[in-house]
Enzyme design. Sequence first.
Site, PDB file in Angstrom:
ATOM      1  N   ASP A  79       0.705  -1.534  -0.213  1.00 42.88           N
ATOM      2  CA  ASP A  79      -0.206   0.415   0.101  1.00 42.88           C
ATOM      3  C   ASP A  79       0.875   1.465   0.289  1.00 42.88           C
ATOM      4  O   ASP A  79       2.286   1.089   0.431  1.00 42.88           O
ATOM      5  CB  ASP A  79      -1.419  -0.055   1.001  1.00 42.88           C
ATOM      6  CG  ASP A  79      -0.254   0.393   2.615  1.00 42.88           C
ATOM      7  OD1 ASP A  79       0.865  -0.179   3.095  1.00 42.88           O
ATOM      8  OD2 ASP A  79      -0.871   0.444   3.676  1.00 42.88           O
ATOM      9  N   GLU A 173      -0.004  -1.108   5.616  1.00 39.74           N
ATOM     10  CA  GLU A 173       1.645  -0.443   6.378  1.00 39.74           C
ATOM     11  C   GLU A 173       1.128   0.389   7.360  1.00 39.74           C
ATOM     12  O   GLU A 173       1.648   0.922   7.994  1.00 39.74           O
ATOM     13  CB  GLU A 173       2.505  -1.295   5.707  1.00 39.74           C
ATOM     14  CG  GLU A 173       3.541  -0.841   6.934  1.00 39.74           C
ATOM     15  CD  GLU A 173       4.432   0.578   6.980  1.00 39.74           C
ATOM     16  OE1 GLU A 173       5.388   0.213   7.843  1.00 39.74           O
ATOM     17  OE2 GLU A 173       4.230   0.859   6.040  1.00 39.74           O
TER      18      GLU A 173
END
Length: 405
Positions: A79, A173
Amino acid sequence: MRAYERLLKYVTYPTASDETSKSCPSTPEQLELGRALVQEMKELGIADAAMDENGYVYGTVPGNVDKKVPVVGFIAHMDVVRDVPFDNIRARVHHYDGGDIVLNEEQGIVMSPDEFPELKNYAGGDLIVTDGTTLLGADDKAGIAEIMTMAERLLRDPSIRHGDIKLGFTPDEEIGRGADLFDIPRFGADFAYTVDGAAFGAVEYENFNAASCKVSIRGKNIHPGSSKNKMKNALLIAAEFSALLPPAETPAHTEMREGFYHLTSVEGVVEQAEMRYILRDHDSAVLEERKKTMQRAADFLNARYGEGTVTLTLTDGYRNMAEAMRDHMHIIETARSAVRELGSEPQSNPIRGGTDGARLTYMGLICPNLGTGSHNHHGKLEYASVQAMDKCTDLLVKIAEAYAR
């Protein structure tokens, strides 16, 4: 394929995570990238490549030595942050001869070594940049690209001797959930390295302790023509709360091991307002004091405006992995030695943030961090060095080899 070529491919996936989502992963675009990575891994010959129901990607490069050696893992996250434009990324390779880089002539967007001195280290090389209107996504798709390129080299060149190498790619994350559902037994590594940010040669094992704070403010709205001694403007109380915190202890005024209070959002009207902060410090005791400072500010305003005006919701995040790393410094020394073998001096500066590795370390998988050759993360002036990404890939190969000697 070289690592930078993979990066150019991966950044086309708009994989921003979303903290308001309750699903895992928090956005469907992360699943799209995960599926693409699984397919690529299978094409490379990673037979057990798979993505689980939560969007975590796992795979193994089988070892080619007869003796028992440690199983080493490498992890990166899929991400990117959402608070900077993250889709329609126009990435390109720019040969850098020094001086300013004009990212967007029409909008006058320029990246200068006067503002970012580390650019000088890359003169004569090639940089991957954007048009200055979006982030790049090298945090952490550069890490994914380097791990995948390492895997390809290990699979293609049997002269590189290594044990089993585990690959792991995590969602979410950037919103602090990357380690939440990471399946350590399924991953199967004895220890691992995250490959997540910073220059080539970074071997990092010290990070912030983290907490977050939601400040909810209840106001009282009355017609301004008749509101004397009656109105409580939640927005102004929010401003008062902010003013009660140490003004020099913000990200803009701190460096190295200095912690901070960081106001990340303010929303509201006269009747109701909400502020969100993140609190950071390398010293856990100091972080606890920061939390107490927040509570004292709330207590002061409640005494002034009435009990229940300000409510805090404090949530602990990740912890500094340095303490847990003390009995596992061989993992750090192996990486440092590999950096030196490649002609550079390792740098172990404190991370002014956190990684999946900080959480995983306290979940039982010791996991320091390695650099990716990229800079200016979470911003529109993010860039990565083509040559540094090659060296980061070489480093991962050296580490894999080191544990099979």
